[in-house]
Design an enzyme around this catalytic site. Structure first.
Site, PDB file in Angstrom:
ATOM      1  N   HIS A 302       0.855  -1.185   0.000  1.00 47.60           N
ATOM      2  CA  HIS A 302       0.000   0.000   0.000  1.00 47.60           C
ATOM      3  C   HIS A 302       0.886   1.228   0.000  1.00 47.60           C
ATOM      4  O   HIS A 302       1.928   1.237   0.648  1.00 47.60           O
ATOM      5  CB  HIS A 302      -0.905   0.019   1.247  1.00 47.60           C
ATOM      6  CG  HIS A 302      -2.089   0.894   1.067  1.00 47.60           C
ATOM      7  ND1 HIS A 302      -2.050   2.243   1.295  1.00 47.60           N
ATOM      8  CD2 HIS A 302      -3.337   0.617   0.620  1.00 47.60           C
ATOM      9  CE1 HIS A 302      -3.228   2.757   1.010  1.00 47.60           C
ATOM     10  NE2 HIS A 302      -4.026   1.800   0.594  1.00 47.60           N
ATOM     11  N   ASP A 358      -7.800  -5.734  -0.095  1.00 44.00           N
ATOM     12  CA  ASP A 358      -8.240  -6.595  -1.205  1.00 44.00           C
ATOM     13  C   ASP A 358      -7.774  -8.039  -1.068  1.00 44.00           C
ATOM     14  O   ASP A 358      -8.169  -8.892  -1.858  1.00 44.00           O
ATOM     15  CB  ASP A 358      -7.712  -6.036  -2.537  1.00 44.00           C
ATOM     16  CG  ASP A 358      -8.421  -4.747  -2.905  1.00 44.00           C
ATOM     17  OD1 ASP A 358      -9.636  -4.681  -2.691  1.00 44.00           O
ATOM     18  OD2 ASP A 358      -7.757  -3.822  -3.397  1.00 44.00           O
TER      19      ASP A 358
HETATM   20  N1  CMC Z   1       4.285  -7.510  -4.702  1.00 47.35           N
HETATM   21  C1  CMC Z   1       5.633  -7.489  -4.868  1.00 47.35           C
HETATM   22  N2  CMC Z   1       6.397  -6.390  -4.774  1.00 47.35           N
HETATM   23  C2  CMC Z   1       5.781  -5.248  -4.498  1.00 47.35           C
HETATM   24  C3  CMC Z   1       4.376  -5.173  -4.316  1.00 47.35           C
HETATM   25  C4  CMC Z   1       3.635  -6.373  -4.411  1.00 47.35           C
HETATM   26  N3  CMC Z   1       2.311  -6.353  -4.237  1.00 47.35           N
HETATM   27  N4  CMC Z   1       4.020  -3.889  -4.060  1.00 47.35           N
HETATM   28  C5  CMC Z   1       5.158  -3.187  -4.091  1.00 47.35           C
HETATM   29  N5  CMC Z   1       6.208  -3.994  -4.351  1.00 47.35           N
HETATM   30  C6  CMC Z   1       7.647  -3.635  -4.392  1.00 47.35           C
HETATM   31  C7  CMC Z   1       7.985  -2.883  -5.677  1.00 47.35           C
HETATM   32  O1  CMC Z   1       8.393  -3.755  -6.686  1.00 47.35           O
HETATM   33  C8  CMC Z   1       9.085  -1.981  -5.191  1.00 47.35           C
HETATM   34  O2  CMC Z   1      10.270  -2.775  -5.067  1.00 47.35           O
HETATM   35  P1  CMC Z   1      11.713  -2.113  -5.422  1.00 47.35           P
HETATM   36  O3  CMC Z   1      11.913  -1.053  -4.375  1.00 47.35           O
HETATM   37  O4  CMC Z   1      12.666  -3.247  -5.326  1.00 47.35           O
HETATM   38  O5  CMC Z   1      11.590  -1.551  -6.803  1.00 47.35           O
HETATM   39  C9  CMC Z   1       8.662  -1.594  -3.774  1.00 47.35           C
HETATM   40  O6  CMC Z   1       7.854  -2.698  -3.322  1.00 47.35           O
HETATM   41  C10 CMC Z   1       7.850  -0.321  -3.682  1.00 47.35           C
HETATM   42  O7  CMC Z   1       6.758  -0.431  -4.627  1.00 47.35           O
HETATM   43  P2  CMC Z   1       6.010   0.785  -5.278  1.00 47.35           P
HETATM   44  O8  CMC Z   1       5.426   0.340  -6.564  1.00 47.35           O
HETATM   45  O9  CMC Z   1       6.912   1.991  -5.287  1.00 47.35           O
HETATM   46  O10 CMC Z   1       4.876   1.049  -4.224  1.00 47.35           O
HETATM   47  P3  CMC Z   1       3.644   2.016  -4.430  1.00 47.35           P
HETATM   48  O11 CMC Z   1       3.402   2.679  -3.122  1.00 47.35           O
HETATM   49  O12 CMC Z   1       3.860   2.904  -5.607  1.00 47.35           O
HETATM   50  O13 CMC Z   1       2.470   1.025  -4.828  1.00 47.35           O
HETATM   51  C11 CMC Z   1       0.651  -0.452  -4.676  1.00 47.35           C
HETATM   52  C12 CMC Z   1       1.426   0.663  -3.980  1.00 47.35           C
HETATM   53  C13 CMC Z   1      -0.583  -0.755  -3.848  1.00 47.35           C
HETATM   54  C14 CMC Z   1       0.212   0.038  -6.067  1.00 47.35           C
HETATM   55  C15 CMC Z   1       1.553  -1.705  -4.807  1.00 47.35           C
HETATM   56  O14 CMC Z   1       1.944  -2.146  -3.521  1.00 47.35           O
HETATM   57  C16 CMC Z   1       0.883  -2.821  -5.583  1.00 47.35           C
HETATM   58  O15 CMC Z   1       0.949  -2.827  -6.820  1.00 47.35           O
HETATM   59  N6  CMC Z   1       0.225  -3.812  -4.861  1.00 47.35           N
HETATM   60  C17 CMC Z   1      -0.503  -4.855  -5.539  1.00 47.35           C
HETATM   61  C18 CMC Z   1      -1.852  -4.331  -6.006  1.00 47.35           C
HETATM   62  C19 CMC Z   1      -2.826  -4.155  -4.856  1.00 47.35           C
HETATM   63  O16 CMC Z   1      -2.990  -5.033  -4.021  1.00 47.35           O
HETATM   64  N7  CMC Z   1      -3.508  -3.001  -4.837  1.00 47.35           N
HETATM   65  C20 CMC Z   1      -4.535  -2.708  -3.868  1.00 47.35           C
HETATM   66  C21 CMC Z   1      -4.165  -1.572  -2.966  1.00 47.35           C
HETATM   67  S1  CMC Z   1      -5.258  -1.445  -1.523  1.00 47.35           S
HETATM   68  C22 CMC Z   1      -6.825  -1.089  -2.185  1.00 47.35           C
HETATM   69  C23 CMC Z   1      -6.913   0.277  -2.691  1.00 47.35           C
HETATM   70  O17 CMC Z   1      -7.168   1.186  -1.912  1.00 47.35           O
HETATM   71  O18 CMC Z   1      -6.737   0.486  -3.903  1.00 47.35           O
END
Ligand code: CMC
Length: 422
Positions: A302, A358
């Site tokens: 998140h 989720d």
């Molecule tokens: N699985 C594996 N690695 C992950 C994941 C994941 N679900 N989420 C983040 N990472 C890694 C990412 O690869 C990155 O690694 P590195 O630093 O080595 O490059 C690091 O963690 C930071 O990721 P980010 O993409 O910068 O994080 P963000 O804050 O931009 O993204 C997120 C948040 C929710 C989009 C992401 O965690 C994600 O894609 N999760 C899976 C989709 C999901 O479950 N979404 C629902 C969110 S809760 C409901 C809502 O309110 O929408």
């Protein structure tokens, strides 16, 4: 010590002191020192896009409060309609206020027969329910043109209630169309969530026995999704609403943002991921593939919560109550093992990746009989009061059209070959 930040332009030695106001600093003050130099923050990770009094979220502490009330108290105590009222008006309704609110919602719940015939019938039977819902919400704009009068608080309130009321009817209609079942209009005698479940699952003669445990679980899931401050879809609503577009197209744009698998589409993606993993024994290999960058563990991570998502804790408890009625979802064991392995693995721990709302919600929806294409639709029903309350709040504030700047990195000015002036 003064509560301010000083920024110095090292090229000129000029300094500007900006007061810290409620944990934020006004970017306009920065702009006055350095015209033409912009903050680069494309995903708004360090930008407060709004000043809001609706929902308080502290990701580090796992705190989520609607109008000051902690989600842990709201979830077991208030119905979804009470939460809608709370979000919109700022206070929990009295019994009398709630009765009046329910009556207003019931009156707005039906949808015009032409809507079924002319709008919904235009879609293919295999159309994804979110595509249908988004289009249907936008189409309401043409049925209620008075919604364009966004400066009138009473008109705004009517459209807000209308949208909250019609979302379950639209959602159930999208589903019934996909299975070729006759459309059902809402029953004013039923409560909001019983009505939705009945419109979804009733027999051709309209009969349906609502299970109180499943109804309460569904209602609680709506409550947990009702608002989440400046998430992607709410930001979409604020940005589109800032152009003074009507509430229907504004909410359609918010629902579009929700559809993506990084946001509300994650609940569908989790289910598909669990089905692809297929068995308990495949969990370790799947986690290895995630760590190798071959995909994400959906339902984990998140932008804001970095220790735990308080909604996920409640959803997990609810899942067990639902499974008492429906029988255990066979994918639960895979989900539990994924959670256990991920929470013990440095890749996930070091990146603060925990189950989000989720991760378990899809298992509940599936056990209740919803097809995966409906999962994000359920999120959208729950989030509608949040989108609308933010839209309404923004319009009550002195708000300018959302119009960010960019850092241009393309070619410098050049001439089109063969162009001659004059
Ligand atoms: N699985 C594996 N690695 C992950 C994941 C994941 N679900 N989420 C983040 N990472 C890694 C990412 O690869 C990155 O690694 P590195 O630093 O080595 O490059 C690091 O963690 C930071 O990721 P980010 O993409 O910068 O994080 P963000 O804050 O931009 O993204 C997120 C948040 C929710 C989009 C992401 O965690 C994600 O894609 N999760 C899976 C989709 C999901 O479950 N979404 C629902 C969110 S809760 C409901 C809502 O309110 O929408």
């Amino acid at each position: 010590m003064s509560e301010s930040i000083s920024i110095t332009d090292n090229r000129t030695g000029q300094t500007v002191e900006i007061p810290i106001d409620n944990g934020g600093i006004d970017a306009k003050a920065w702009g006055s020192l350095l015209p033409g130099i912009w903050f680069t923050d494309p995903s708004f990770g360090a930008t407060a896009g709004a000043v809001s009094s609706i929902t308080d979220l502290d990701g580090g502490a796992g705190i989520l409060r609607y109008r000051g009330y902690p989600i842990e108290q709201v979830a077991p105590s208030l119905s979804f309609l009470q939460v809608c009222y709370l979000l919109i008006s700022g206070e929990i309704p009295t019994d009398q206020e709630l009765a009046a609110f329910k009556a207003e919602i019931s009156a707005e719940a039906p949808i015009h027969e032409n809507f079924h015939k002319r709008i919904l019938e235009g879609f293919r039977d295999d159309a994804h329910a979110m595509g249908v819902l988004i289009s249907a919400i936008a189409a309401l704009s043409t049925f209620f043109p008075e919604g364009k009068n966004i400066d009138d608080p009473e008109v705004r309130r009517t459209q807000m209630l209308r949208l909250i009321a019609k979302m379950p009817t639209l959602a159930a209609s999208a589903y019934r169309k996909s299975i070729g079942a006759p459309y059902v209009q809402p029953d004013p005698e039923l409560d909001y969530t019983s009505n939705f479940l009945t419109m979804m699952f009733c027999n051709p003669d309209g009969s349906y026995d609502v299970d109180p445990v499943l109804r309460d679980a569904m209602d609680l899931l709506f409550v947990l999704h009702a608002d989440h401050e400046q998430n992607c879809s709410t930001t979409a609503a604020r940005v589109v609403g800032s152009s003074h577009a009507d509430p229907y197209v504004t909410v359609a744009s918010a629902a579009s943002a929700l559809y993506g698998p990084r946001h509300g589409g994650a609940n569908e993606a989790v289910l598909r991921m669990l089905e692809d993993i297929g068995s308990f024994d495949q969990v370790d290999d799947f986690i290895k593939s995630v760590k190798a960058g071959e995909g994400r563990l959906m339902g984990f991570g998140h932008r804001v919560y970095k220790n735990f998502d308080p909604r996920a804790v409640i959803v997990k408890e609810t899942a067990h109550q639902v499974f008492e009625v429906t029988g255990k979802n066979p994918l639960l064991d895979i989900a539990l093992k994924l959670e256990e392995v991920a929470l013990a693995d440095d890749y996930f721990v070091s990146r603060s990746l925990y189950p989000n709302v989720d991760f378990y919600s899809g298992l509940i929806y599936q056990s209740m009989g919803f097809p995966v294409e409906m999962f994000t639709v359920l999120f959208a029903i729950g989030r509608t009061p949040g989108w609308l309350t933010h839209w309404d709040e923004m319009l009550q504030q002195e708000s300018r059209i959302a119009r960010p700047r960019q850092i241009y990195t393309g070619p410098a000015a050049r001439d089109v070959p063969g162009f001659t002036a004059g």
